[in-house]
Design a protein around this motif. Structure first.
Motif, PDB file in Angstrom:
ATOM      1  N   ILE A  47       0.829  -1.216   0.000  1.00  0.00           N
ATOM      2  CA  ILE A  47       0.000   0.000   0.000  1.00  0.00           C
ATOM      3  C   ILE A  47       0.861   1.263   0.000  1.00  0.00           C
ATOM      4  CG2 ILE A  47      -0.409   0.145   2.523  1.00  0.00           C
ATOM      5  CD1 ILE A  47      -3.172   0.585  -0.056  1.00  0.00           C
ATOM      6  N   GLN A  48       2.000   1.219   0.719  1.00  0.00           N
ATOM      7  CA  GLN A  48       2.901   2.394   0.732  1.00  0.00           C
ATOM      8  C   GLN A  48       3.479   2.637  -0.670  1.00  0.00           C
ATOM      9  OE1 GLN A  48       2.883  -0.246   2.729  1.00  0.00           O
ATOM     10  NE2 GLN A  48       4.125   0.062   4.566  1.00  0.00           N
ATOM     11  N   ASP A  49       3.806   1.550  -1.377  1.00  0.00           N
ATOM     12  CA  ASP A  49       4.314   1.684  -2.749  1.00  0.00           C
ATOM     13  C   ASP A  49       3.249   2.314  -3.635  1.00  0.00           C
ATOM     14  OD1 ASP A  49       6.542   0.324  -1.928  1.00  0.00           O
ATOM     15  OD2 ASP A  49       6.047  -1.563  -2.940  1.00  0.00           O
ATOM     16  N   LEU A  50       2.015   1.848  -3.453  1.00  0.00           N
ATOM     17  CA  LEU A  50       0.920   2.361  -4.279  1.00  0.00           C
ATOM     18  C   LEU A  50       0.671   3.838  -4.023  1.00  0.00           C
ATOM     19  CD1 LEU A  50      -2.051  -0.101  -4.599  1.00  0.00           C
ATOM     20  CD2 LEU A  50      -0.727   1.037  -6.377  1.00  0.00           C
ATOM     21  N   ASP A  51       0.766   4.245  -2.746  1.00  0.00           N
ATOM     22  CA  ASP A  51       0.612   5.670  -2.423  1.00  0.00           C
ATOM     23  C   ASP A  51       1.670   6.486  -3.155  1.00  0.00           C
ATOM     24  OD1 ASP A  51      -1.477   5.090  -0.787  1.00  0.00           O
ATOM     25  OD2 ASP A  51      -0.362   5.307   1.102  1.00  0.00           O
ATOM     26  N   GLU A  52       2.891   5.958  -3.153  1.00  0.00           N
ATOM     27  CA  GLU A  52       4.001   6.645  -3.836  1.00  0.00           C
ATOM     28  C   GLU A  52       3.755   6.679  -5.353  1.00  0.00           C
ATOM     29  OE1 GLU A  52       6.368   8.294  -2.610  1.00  0.00           O
ATOM     30  OE2 GLU A  52       7.973   8.346  -4.104  1.00  0.00           O
ATOM     31  N   ILE A  53       3.297   5.555  -5.898  1.00  0.00           N
ATOM     32  CA  ILE A  53       3.030   5.471  -7.343  1.00  0.00           C
ATOM     33  C   ILE A  53       1.948   6.479  -7.741  1.00  0.00           C
ATOM     34  CG2 ILE A  53       1.929   3.944  -9.071  1.00  0.00           C
ATOM     35  CD1 ILE A  53       3.594   1.630  -7.792  1.00  0.00           C
ATOM     36  N   MET A  54       0.894   6.561  -6.924  1.00  0.00           N
ATOM     37  CA  MET A  54      -0.207   7.503  -7.198  1.00  0.00           C
ATOM     38  C   MET A  54       0.307   8.934  -7.141  1.00  0.00           C
ATOM     39  SD  MET A  54      -3.456   8.152  -7.627  1.00  0.00           S
ATOM     40  CE  MET A  54      -4.711   7.049  -7.025  1.00  0.00           C
ATOM     41  N   SER A  55       1.082   9.247  -6.102  1.00  0.00           N
ATOM     42  CA  SER A  55       1.550  10.620  -5.943  1.00  0.00           C
ATOM     43  C   SER A  55       2.527  11.001  -7.065  1.00  0.00           C
ATOM     44  CB  SER A  55       2.127  10.758  -4.531  1.00  0.00           C
ATOM     45  OG  SER A  55       3.318  11.436  -4.529  1.00  0.00           O
ATOM     46  N   LEU A  56       3.417  10.079  -7.443  1.00  0.00           N
ATOM     47  CA  LEU A  56       4.335  10.366  -8.556  1.00  0.00           C
ATOM     48  C   LEU A  56       3.560  10.530  -9.866  1.00  0.00           C
ATOM     49  CD1 LEU A  56       7.263   7.846  -7.781  1.00  0.00           C
ATOM     50  CD2 LEU A  56       7.381  10.338  -7.625  1.00  0.00           C
ATOM     51  N   SER A  57       2.558   9.667 -10.078  1.00  0.00           N
ATOM     52  CA  SER A  57       1.790   9.724 -11.336  1.00  0.00           C
ATOM     53  C   SER A  57       1.072  11.069 -11.467  1.00  0.00           C
ATOM     54  CB  SER A  57       0.768   8.592 -11.398  1.00  0.00           C
ATOM     55  OG  SER A  57       1.426   7.347 -11.328  1.00  0.00           O
ATOM     56  N   LEU A  58       0.521  11.563 -10.367  1.00  0.00           N
ATOM     57  CA  LEU A  58      -0.194  12.846 -10.423  1.00  0.00           C
ATOM     58  C   LEU A  58       0.776  14.006 -10.637  1.00  0.00           C
ATOM     59  CD1 LEU A  58      -2.907  12.240  -7.675  1.00  0.00           C
ATOM     60  CD2 LEU A  58      -3.207  12.245 -10.167  1.00  0.00           C
ATOM     61  N   ARG A  59       1.968  13.906 -10.046  1.00  0.00           N
ATOM     62  CA  ARG A  59       2.980  14.947 -10.290  1.00  0.00           C
ATOM     63  C   ARG A  59       3.429  14.927 -11.744  1.00  0.00           C
ATOM     64  NH1 ARG A  59       7.591  14.046  -6.202  1.00  0.00           N
ATOM     65  NH2 ARG A  59       8.601  15.761  -7.313  1.00  0.00           N
ATOM     66  N   VAL A  60       3.629  13.730 -12.279  1.00  0.00           N
ATOM     67  CA  VAL A  60       4.012  13.609 -13.696  1.00  0.00           C
ATOM     68  C   VAL A  60       2.907  14.229 -14.561  1.00  0.00           C
ATOM     69  CG1 VAL A  60       4.386  11.963 -15.599  1.00  0.00           C
ATOM     70  CG2 VAL A  60       5.462  11.560 -13.369  1.00  0.00           C
ATOM     71  N   ASN A  61       1.660  13.935 -14.220  1.00  0.00           N
ATOM     72  CA  ASN A  61       0.540  14.474 -14.997  1.00  0.00           C
ATOM     73  C   ASN A  61       0.515  16.002 -14.953  1.00  0.00           C
ATOM     74  OD1 ASN A  61      -1.863  14.347 -16.560  1.00  0.00           O
ATOM     75  ND2 ASN A  61      -3.067  14.685 -14.689  1.00  0.00           N
ATOM     76  N   ASP A  62       0.652  16.569 -13.768  1.00  0.00           N
ATOM     77  CA  ASP A  62       0.636  18.032 -13.638  1.00  0.00           C
ATOM     78  C   ASP A  62       1.739  18.656 -14.478  1.00  0.00           C
ATOM     79  OD1 ASP A  62      -1.454  18.144 -11.968  1.00  0.00           O
ATOM     80  OD2 ASP A  62      -0.295  18.473 -10.120  1.00  0.00           O
ATOM     81  N   TYR A  63       2.932  18.106 -14.334  1.00  0.00           N
ATOM     82  CA  TYR A  63       4.078  18.696 -15.015  1.00  0.00           C
ATOM     83  C   TYR A  63       3.962  18.535 -16.529  1.00  0.00           C
ATOM     84  CZ  TYR A  63       8.709  19.836 -16.530  1.00  0.00           C
ATOM     85  OH  TYR A  63       9.751  20.409 -17.204  1.00  0.00           O
ATOM     86  N   LEU A  64       3.674  17.303 -16.976  1.00  0.00           N
ATOM     87  CA  LEU A  64       3.633  17.062 -18.430  1.00  0.00           C
ATOM     88  C   LEU A  64       2.451  17.763 -19.090  1.00  0.00           C
ATOM     89  CD1 LEU A  64       4.745  13.344 -18.960  1.00  0.00           C
ATOM     90  CD2 LEU A  64       6.122  15.431 -19.057  1.00  0.00           C
ATOM     91  N   SER A  65       1.321  17.870 -18.385  1.00  0.00           N
ATOM     92  CA  SER A  65       0.176  18.591 -18.967  1.00  0.00           C
ATOM     93  C   SER A  65       0.594  20.020 -19.296  1.00  0.00           C
ATOM     94  CB  SER A  65      -1.004  18.633 -17.992  1.00  0.00           C
ATOM     95  OG  SER A  65      -1.531  17.337 -17.827  1.00  0.00           O
TER      96      SER A  65
END
Ligand code: C5P
Length: 244
Positions: free
Chosen positions: A145-163
């Motif tokens: 679950i901790q890995d998934l939290d990290e994956i979710m948070s990184l994915s949203l940061r990637v989305n914000d930046y790349l958008s």
């Protein structure tokens, strides 16, 4: 150059043993597949463009503190990456309805989503990458679950930046797929989650903001023609058309 030992051949890339322990060479092919391998073809020059585009995007993401497997580009078709333990999950982030989301929920392509949607799929060609939830991921032990939290948070940061990055060059980041891996950090003696694989028009939907012209792999999936030109246009707008 000495022949490198091939470790794995995927649909669009080949992984070779790297020059130093803990590294791999990622080779970008021109091969393209869609609909879980049912459609196959080649897009001339795609490997060269994706190598360059992915290098550029991974470098920009590293600059804002997103850890990635990328080390450096070696030549036109190869890049050096860190060897990571791939987490068998595809993370899809969506900003605008398209593709399988439109189909599944009967939402018109191009509908702006009220908020970004993150989905998980289990990486399995045999099963056709079924959609999964956090429950499947933790129950089957694919990630904690901790890995998934990290994956979710990184994915949203990637989305914000790349958008923002794509908007700056007149492109809408409709959706994209990410993959993550685990990397052992000998400084802290801990495992870290890092962004792996590639980011390119093979795994992003990119639409021109004015005309909604598709500049991504949907041109191949839907036999729209002009596939290579679309990938070139993305590279051109990023200011990184390969030399030669
Ligand atoms: O097909 P679908 O609409 O679910 O795809 C969402 C996004 O994820 C698209 O940008 C597509 O290119 C990407 N994707 C991918 N590899 C897959 C499935 C989807 O890169 N196996």
């Amino acid at each position: 150059m000495a022949r490198r030992r091939q470790l794995y051949e995927g649909k669009a890339k080949i992984l070779f043993e790297g020059p130093e322990p803990g590294t791999l060479v990622q080779y970008f092919k021109d091969d393209a597949t869609a609909f879980n391998n049912q459609k196959k073809g080649t897009i001339t020059g795609k490997g060269v463009l994706n190598n360059r585009i992915s290098e550029y995007l991974m470098q920009r993401l590293q600059e804002i503190g997103i850890p990635t497997h990328f080390v450096r580009r070696l030549n036109m078709r190869e890049q050096l990456v860190r060897e990571v333990e791939i987490i068998p999950i595809e993370v899809v982030v969506r900003n605008v309805a398209a593709g399988s989301l439109s189909k599944r929920f009967g939402i018109q392509d191009g509908t702006v989503l009220p908020r970004s949607i993150v989905e998980y799929y289990y990486k399995s060609d045999d099963l056709g990458d079924p959609m999964i939830t956090e429950e499947h991921i933790t129950a089957f032990g694919w990630a904690a679950i901790q890995d998934l939290d990290e994956i979710m948070s990184l994915s949203l940061r990637v989305n914000d930046y790349l958008s923002g990055l794509f908007l700056g060059i007149g492109l809408k980041l409709v959706d994209f797929k990410l993959e993550f891996g685990r990397l052992y950090d000998d400084q802290t003696d801990e495992m870290h989650i890092v962004l792996a694989d590639e980011i390119s028009p093979d795994n992003c939907r990119l639409w021109d903001v004015r005309t909604n012209e598709r500049l991504d792999k949907d041109r191949f999936r839907r036999d729209m023609g002009g596939v290579e030109e679309a990938y070139q246009e993305v590279a051109r707008r990023l200011g990184i058309l390969p030399e030669g």
